[in-house]
Structure formats: structure tokens, C-alpha cells
Write a protein that holds these residues in place. Sequence first.
Motif, PDB file in Angstrom:
ATOM      1  N   GLU A 216       0.843  -1.287  -0.014  1.00 55.69           N
ATOM      2  CA  GLU A 216       0.058  -0.079  -0.035  1.00 55.69           C
ATOM      3  C   GLU A 216       0.777   1.073  -0.088  1.00 55.69           C
ATOM      4  O   GLU A 216       0.360   2.504  -0.713  1.00 55.69           O
ATOM      5  CB  GLU A 216      -0.962   0.084   1.155  1.00 55.69           C
ATOM      6  CG  GLU A 216      -0.461  -0.019   2.492  1.00 55.69           C
ATOM      7  CD  GLU A 216      -0.456  -1.642   2.845  1.00 55.69           C
ATOM      8  OE1 GLU A 216       0.064  -2.265   2.183  1.00 55.69           O
ATOM      9  OE2 GLU A 216      -1.381  -2.047   3.835  1.00 55.69           O
ATOM     10  N   ASN A 275     -13.502  13.707   2.615  1.00 53.10           N
ATOM     11  CA  ASN A 275     -13.575  12.991   1.686  1.00 53.10           C
ATOM     12  C   ASN A 275     -13.182  13.855   0.324  1.00 53.10           C
ATOM     13  O   ASN A 275     -13.175  13.721  -0.764  1.00 53.10           O
ATOM     14  CB  ASN A 275     -15.322  12.474   1.292  1.00 53.10           C
ATOM     15  CG  ASN A 275     -15.421  11.580   2.217  1.00 53.10           C
ATOM     16  OD1 ASN A 275     -14.737  10.626   2.621  1.00 53.10           O
ATOM     17  ND2 ASN A 275     -16.852  11.791   2.676  1.00 53.10           N
ATOM     18  N   GLU A 278      -7.015  13.394  -0.674  1.00 48.59           N
ATOM     19  CA  GLU A 278      -6.531  12.229  -0.565  1.00 48.59           C
ATOM     20  C   GLU A 278      -5.795  11.732   0.741  1.00 48.59           C
ATOM     21  O   GLU A 278      -4.746  12.585   1.049  1.00 48.59           O
ATOM     22  CB  GLU A 278      -5.481  11.718  -1.434  1.00 48.59           C
ATOM     23  CG  GLU A 278      -4.902  10.248  -1.602  1.00 48.59           C
ATOM     24  CD  GLU A 278      -3.532  10.164  -2.558  1.00 48.59           C
ATOM     25  OE1 GLU A 278      -3.246   9.149  -2.667  1.00 48.59           O
ATOM     26  OE2 GLU A 278      -3.448  11.119  -3.322  1.00 48.59           O
ATOM     27  N   ILE A 279      -6.264  11.062   1.737  1.00 54.41           N
ATOM     28  CA  ILE A 279      -5.547  10.560   2.865  1.00 54.41           C
ATOM     29  C   ILE A 279      -4.700   9.665   2.534  1.00 54.41           C
ATOM     30  O   ILE A 279      -5.067   8.768   1.848  1.00 54.41           O
ATOM     31  CB  ILE A 279      -6.715   9.995   3.829  1.00 54.41           C
ATOM     32  CG1 ILE A 279      -7.790  11.045   4.243  1.00 54.41           C
ATOM     33  CG2 ILE A 279      -5.940   9.454   4.925  1.00 54.41           C
ATOM     34  CD1 ILE A 279      -8.954  10.575   5.241  1.00 54.41           C
ATOM     35  N   PRO A 281      -1.880   6.656   2.243  1.00 59.62           N
ATOM     36  CA  PRO A 281      -1.781   5.495   2.684  1.00 59.62           C
ATOM     37  C   PRO A 281      -1.312   5.164   3.994  1.00 59.62           C
ATOM     38  O   PRO A 281      -1.603   4.158   4.791  1.00 59.62           O
ATOM     39  CB  PRO A 281      -1.061   4.652   1.506  1.00 59.62           C
ATOM     40  CG  PRO A 281      -1.429   5.469   0.386  1.00 59.62           C
ATOM     41  CD  PRO A 281      -1.480   6.925   0.874  1.00 59.62           C
ATOM     42  N   LYS A 284      -3.890   5.910   6.864  1.00 65.01           N
ATOM     43  CA  LYS A 284      -4.814   4.586   6.583  1.00 65.01           C
ATOM     44  C   LYS A 284      -4.066   3.642   7.232  1.00 65.01           C
ATOM     45  O   LYS A 284      -4.549   2.707   8.159  1.00 65.01           O
ATOM     46  CB  LYS A 284      -5.214   4.278   5.201  1.00 65.01           C
ATOM     47  CG  LYS A 284      -5.975   5.394   4.584  1.00 65.01           C
ATOM     48  CD  LYS A 284      -6.355   5.036   3.315  1.00 65.01           C
ATOM     49  CE  LYS A 284      -7.087   6.121   2.390  1.00 65.01           C
ATOM     50  NZ  LYS A 284      -7.451   5.739   1.004  1.00 65.01           N
ATOM     51  N   ALA A 287      -3.884   3.962  11.001  1.00 59.94           N
ATOM     52  CA  ALA A 287      -5.367   3.899  11.854  1.00 59.94           C
ATOM     53  C   ALA A 287      -5.719   2.513  12.102  1.00 59.94           C
ATOM     54  O   ALA A 287      -6.167   1.969  12.841  1.00 59.94           O
ATOM     55  CB  ALA A 287      -5.980   4.822  11.028  1.00 59.94           C
ATOM     56  N   LYS A 288      -5.276   1.520  10.959  1.00 58.21           N
ATOM     57  CA  LYS A 288      -5.749   0.232  11.073  1.00 58.21           C
ATOM     58  C   LYS A 288      -4.865  -0.495  11.838  1.00 58.21           C
ATOM     59  O   LYS A 288      -5.356  -1.204  12.950  1.00 58.21           O
ATOM     60  CB  LYS A 288      -5.636  -0.525   9.539  1.00 58.21           C
ATOM     61  CG  LYS A 288      -5.996  -2.009   9.481  1.00 58.21           C
ATOM     62  CD  LYS A 288      -5.666  -2.257   7.986  1.00 58.21           C
ATOM     63  CE  LYS A 288      -5.931  -3.745   7.782  1.00 58.21           C
ATOM     64  NZ  LYS A 288      -5.694  -4.154   6.392  1.00 58.21           N
ATOM     65  N   GLU A 294     -10.589   7.922  14.340  1.00 59.14           N
ATOM     66  CA  GLU A 294     -10.490   8.928  13.324  1.00 59.14           C
ATOM     67  C   GLU A 294      -9.995  10.191  13.757  1.00 59.14           C
ATOM     68  O   GLU A 294      -9.340  10.877  13.397  1.00 59.14           O
ATOM     69  CB  GLU A 294     -11.811   9.047  12.509  1.00 59.14           C
ATOM     70  CG  GLU A 294     -11.547  10.138  11.531  1.00 59.14           C
ATOM     71  CD  GLU A 294     -12.829  10.233  10.479  1.00 59.14           C
ATOM     72  OE1 GLU A 294     -12.868   9.216   9.535  1.00 59.14           O
ATOM     73  OE2 GLU A 294     -13.847  10.700  10.871  1.00 59.14           O
ATOM     74  N   MET A 303      -2.769  14.004   7.982  1.00 60.40           N
ATOM     75  CA  MET A 303      -3.678  13.187   7.056  1.00 60.40           C
ATOM     76  C   MET A 303      -3.418  13.274   5.572  1.00 60.40           C
ATOM     77  O   MET A 303      -4.328  12.813   4.854  1.00 60.40           O
ATOM     78  CB  MET A 303      -4.998  13.448   7.557  1.00 60.40           C
ATOM     79  CG  MET A 303      -5.182  13.117   9.364  1.00 60.40           C
ATOM     80  SD  MET A 303      -4.866  11.204   9.445  1.00 60.40           S
ATOM     81  CE  MET A 303      -6.123  10.663   8.621  1.00 60.40           C
TER      82      MET A 303
END
Length: 346
Positions: A216, A275, A278-279, A281, A284, A287-288, A294, A303
Motif C-alpha cells: 500500500e 472526502n 486524498e488521505i 496510505p 490509513k 489507523a488500521k 479517526e 492526514m
Amino acid sequence: MSNAYKEAGVDVTAGYEAVSLMKKHVKKTFIEGVMTDIGGFGGLFEIGTGYKNPVLVSGTDGVGTKLKIAFLTDKHNTIGQDCVAMCANDIACSGAKPLFFLDYLAVGKNFPEKIADIVSGVADGCVLSGCALIGGETAEMPGFYAIDEYDLAGFCVGIVDKENIIDGKSISAGDTLIGVASSGVHSNGYSLVRKVFDLNCEDEAAKEKLSVYYDELGKTLGEELITPTRIYVKTILSLNEQVKIKGISHITGGGFYENIPRMLNDGQSAKVNKNSFEILPIFKLMAKIGNIPEKDMFNTFNMGIGLVMAVDKNDAEKAVELLKAMGEKAYIIGEVTEGNKEVEIC
């Protein structure tokens, strides 16, 4: 040379060699106004003419725990750009043109080639900011820093005509917020970054984690995290000649929630559409892996937006097109609303 001092852990000769090696990097930053070479007790800079009512703007900052990534990856020629960016971007938010920069480098042991690498990054940052590196200090501090570690901080001075200061006072409800893309994590939140990726372990284990390739990201974790902070100085100065920028927020530590209100007036808030841009990768992924809410992400990291500017809604489209023509990724990300200096992410 003092043998006694060398036996205590400070090698003066290595210091002389480091200065010799860094000179070529420093020289490339010299602009009109520089009056001294490195090596003196103070850096002299002549402001010159062309200003009706000149105001000096100053800023100072360091790189923070991103330095740990430099230690682990053994990559030291970009971390200096981070240091310059954190100072120069800040003063450019006032509409100021950076004039000169000074750095402070404290090391556990003076390795001249490593010091020259670090300073080369500082010089690159100064070139990107259009300012001169006119001085600094390298301190060898055995017993205080580990033998292969260091700390880096800087100080920048810029200038702006008083009538051209960008101070946010003309911002009003209904103005448009424009976001300019970041190059990644920049230089903030690395204590959390290191926790998320479990880098607070033995060096060899941490190095192994940094060498992992992530699809990613399109690169290794180490390559992603060492990416230098984007410098927006020339972008800001150029855009401000063509569009009236009412206010600017440099998105650093504290993310959106702390930095955007810094340019607003009492009775104003900001509404940001998450939205609309572009956040990146890396955010993301963090965060995961870290199971980070958030709101915490937007309250810590940029971000994907390193700079937020407020302009009149009638100038918004023109500003975005001009920014894109400069090579920036820019987005209309929200608007100024009435409120109490709060940020709504929706």
C-alpha cells in the motif's frame, strides 16, 4: 589539539574536519545579503532596500523523535530538510520571506562525514526555502548522547512588509479552505508512529521492521517514514502575489483540530470535508494497525494535508489552479463558519 579533551571524549580535530566538509553545502545557500562566511562568532545578514515598513518574523523548532528513524535507517542527508521546513513553513504562514537560518547539532561523538551529511540536508532545505544558512553550532557531548545519536534544532528569520502580513484578520465566515498536500507524516507524531509499528524495541529488531515492504505504500516502512517534510515557502509567496491569502495554517503537531483554529478569529470555526482530499496510505495503515480513532488521527497527523489556506470563495478555483501549476496537489477542503474556533471534520 588538546589530548586531555580528546581523552574526555571530545575530538576538536574532528570538529575542524566536519566544518571543512560542510562548507560546500553551506556555500550553495548563500543569497544576496550574506555578509560573512561560516566560522565567525556571528552570522551577518544585510536586509537591504525595497521594504516600506519591514517586519522581521522568526521561528524555531526541532525534528523530534523522527530522528530515531534516521538513526535506525542510517540515513542522515534529509533530516536537515525537516528541521528547516518546521521553521521556514511556520514563518511563511505570516507571508514572510525567509532570509537566514541557523542550526544547532548536538552529537554523542563527532563523525565528520555524518555531520556533513546532516548539514547537507539543512542546506537543501535552505535552498528550497530561498534562505541562507549563515551559521550554527555543533556540540560534541559524550556521556549525554549515545555515541551514534544526535539532536537537531534550528532557528529562522524572515521579513515581510507590515502591510502584507498574513494574519487572518480579514477571514470571514463563508471563506473557502484550500488544502495543499503533504509528502507524508512530515515531522510530527513520531512517538505514536513508533508505538504503532512497534519500533520501540532493540535496534536490530526495529531495523528489520523498517525494512519491511508494504504494497500500500509502494516502498519500505523506513523509506516512507524518513521522507522529508515538504517545504511550502516559495508556493506561499508566489500564490500570494496572485491571490489574496487571508490566513494560513501549517498542519504540524496537533493536526487539524489544533492548527486550523490558530488562523481564525473569535467567533469563527472551520468545517472540513474529509472526502475532499486524498488521505495518504501511511495514515490509513497506521489507523488500521494501531486501531486509532479517526478523531485522534486528525488531532495528531496532517492526514495528507500539510498546509491549509483561507481565501475568498470567489478566488478558490483560481488558487487551486495556480497551485497545481506550481506542481502542488491542492484541494478545496472546506469553509470557514461561525463558531468558537472549533473544527468539524465531516
